[in-house]
Design a protein around this motif. Structure first.
Motif, short mmCIF file in Angstrom:
data_model
loop_
_atom_site.label_atom_id
_atom_site.label_comp_id
_atom_site.label_asym_id
_atom_site.label_seq_id
_atom_site.Cartn_x
_atom_site.Cartn_y
_atom_site.Cartn_z
N GLY A 9 66.86 30.72 93.50
CA GLY A 9 67.23 29.37 93.83
C GLY A 9 67.77 28.40 93.11
O GLY A 9 68.67 27.65 93.71
N ASP A 10 67.69 28.61 91.87
CA ASP A 10 68.49 27.64 91.06
C ASP A 10 69.90 28.23 90.81
O ASP A 10 70.87 27.47 89.96
CB ASP A 10 67.92 27.30 89.77
N ASP B 269 64.79 40.49 99.27
CA ASP B 269 64.09 38.91 98.98
C ASP B 269 62.87 39.38 98.11
O ASP B 269 62.55 40.29 98.02
CB ASP B 269 63.77 38.35 100.32
N PRO C 136 71.01 27.02 99.79
CA PRO C 136 69.83 27.83 99.85
C PRO C 136 70.00 28.48 101.29
O PRO C 136 70.67 28.48 102.21
CB PRO C 136 68.74 26.61 99.91
N PRO D 52 73.50 32.86 99.35
CA PRO D 52 72.76 33.56 98.18
C PRO D 52 73.09 35.03 98.35
O PRO D 52 73.36 35.77 97.40
CB PRO D 52 71.17 33.42 98.57
N GLY E 193 64.58 26.98 101.06
CA GLY E 193 64.69 26.60 99.67
C GLY E 193 63.90 25.68 99.25
O GLY E 193 63.27 24.81 99.87
N LEU E 194 63.91 25.85 97.73
CA LEU E 194 62.71 24.99 97.27
C LEU E 194 63.15 23.45 97.43
O LEU E 194 62.11 22.53 97.20
CB LEU E 194 62.59 25.57 95.75
N THR F 295 66.32 35.38 95.98
CA THR F 295 65.31 34.73 96.12
C THR F 295 65.23 33.39 96.11
O THR F 295 66.28 32.94 95.37
CB THR F 295 63.91 35.19 94.97
N MET F 296 64.67 32.37 96.65
CA MET F 296 64.62 31.05 96.68
C MET F 296 63.71 30.43 95.55
O MET F 296 63.66 29.17 95.15
CB MET F 296 64.60 30.41 97.83
N SER F 297 62.88 31.39 94.89
CA SER F 297 62.34 31.05 93.95
C SER F 297 63.16 30.75 92.66
O SER F 297 64.12 31.24 92.28
CB SER F 297 60.93 32.09 93.53
#
Length: 230
Positions: free
Chosen positions: A137-138, A12, A143, A149, A51-52, A112-114
């Motif tokens: 993240g994208d 992460d 997420p 992921p 998740g964002l 990462t969720m960024s």
């Protein structure tokens, strides 16, 4: 049954590799307040590892009158600005562990969720080729806390989840890693990880070695064999 060897370590980013959670919190409060709402430290902690898109919907419920992707872009831009001003704050022992994995020939992925643009900015500031794969993240089909992921990272590396260790700092991240089948280590920062399913809890990566990661992986594999034979 032969125990699989440790083929890869999945990391992460926010709170695990780098201590950027305060940067996110610094971006969140002004955003909510600009729309007439209030934002507490407890609410901010509730978003750690989420998740964002899910986080953006929570901001909408808090009164932020922006679209989901507008909120994500706004927060990402603010955090990247703070990183540019202050530098990347690596968590204790993280950079050293990455270097040791590189030397040992063990592959790595950042999960990462960024947004990818932020993840690549952080990775580019590491002074060696630290990661073989980035799942951001994208990129994720679903997420964290879904396992997607981590499963996507394993697929990109060409390894089975039974061959990897995942390192996380949040309950949502740990649930994602555990659900994928990876041996999962929790290294808490902002929130407690008790009850989140970690196969090992370490207070820090400082002083830890690749052999420590192998030991966690081997212990998890042994538990799995015992469960199968029971």
């Amino acid at each position: 049954m032969t125990s699989p060897t440790l083929a890869a370590v999945l990391w992460d980013m926010d709170g695990t590799l780098v201590d950027t959670e305060p940067y996110w919190m610094n971006a969140e409060t002004p955003l909510v307040e600009a729309h007439g709402g209030s934002w507490s430290h407890e609410q901010a902690l509730g978003l750690v590892g989420l998740g964002l898109e899910d986080s953006a919907r929570i901001f909408q419920e808090a009164g932020v009158r922006m679209g989901v992707h507008e909120i994500i872009d706004h927060l990402t831009d603010d955090v990247m600005r703070q990183l540019a001003e202050t530098g990347v704050p690596f968590r204790p022992g993280a950079r050293e562990m990455l270097a040791a994995l590189k030397e040992a020939g063990i592959r790595t992925a950042l999960v990462t969720m960024s947004m990818r643009r932020m993840a690549t900015t952080v990775v580019d500031l590491i002074d060696f080729d630290a990661f073989d794969v980035i799942i951001a993240g994208d990129d994720a089909t679903r997420p964290k806390p879904h396992p997607d992921p981590y499963l996507q990272a394993c697929a990109a590396l060409g390894v089975d989840p039974t061959e990897v260790v995942a390192i996380e700092d949040s309950p949502n991240g740990l649930r994602s890693a555990v659900a994928s089948g990876a041996a999962s280590i929790g290294v808490p920062l902002m929130v407690s990880l008790e009850g989140a399913g970690a196969h090992a809890l370490w207070p820090s990566l400082e002083g830890r070695s690749v052999d420590d990661l192998r030991a966690v992986h081997a212990a998890h594999a042994a538990r799995r064999r015992t469960q199968v034979s029971a």
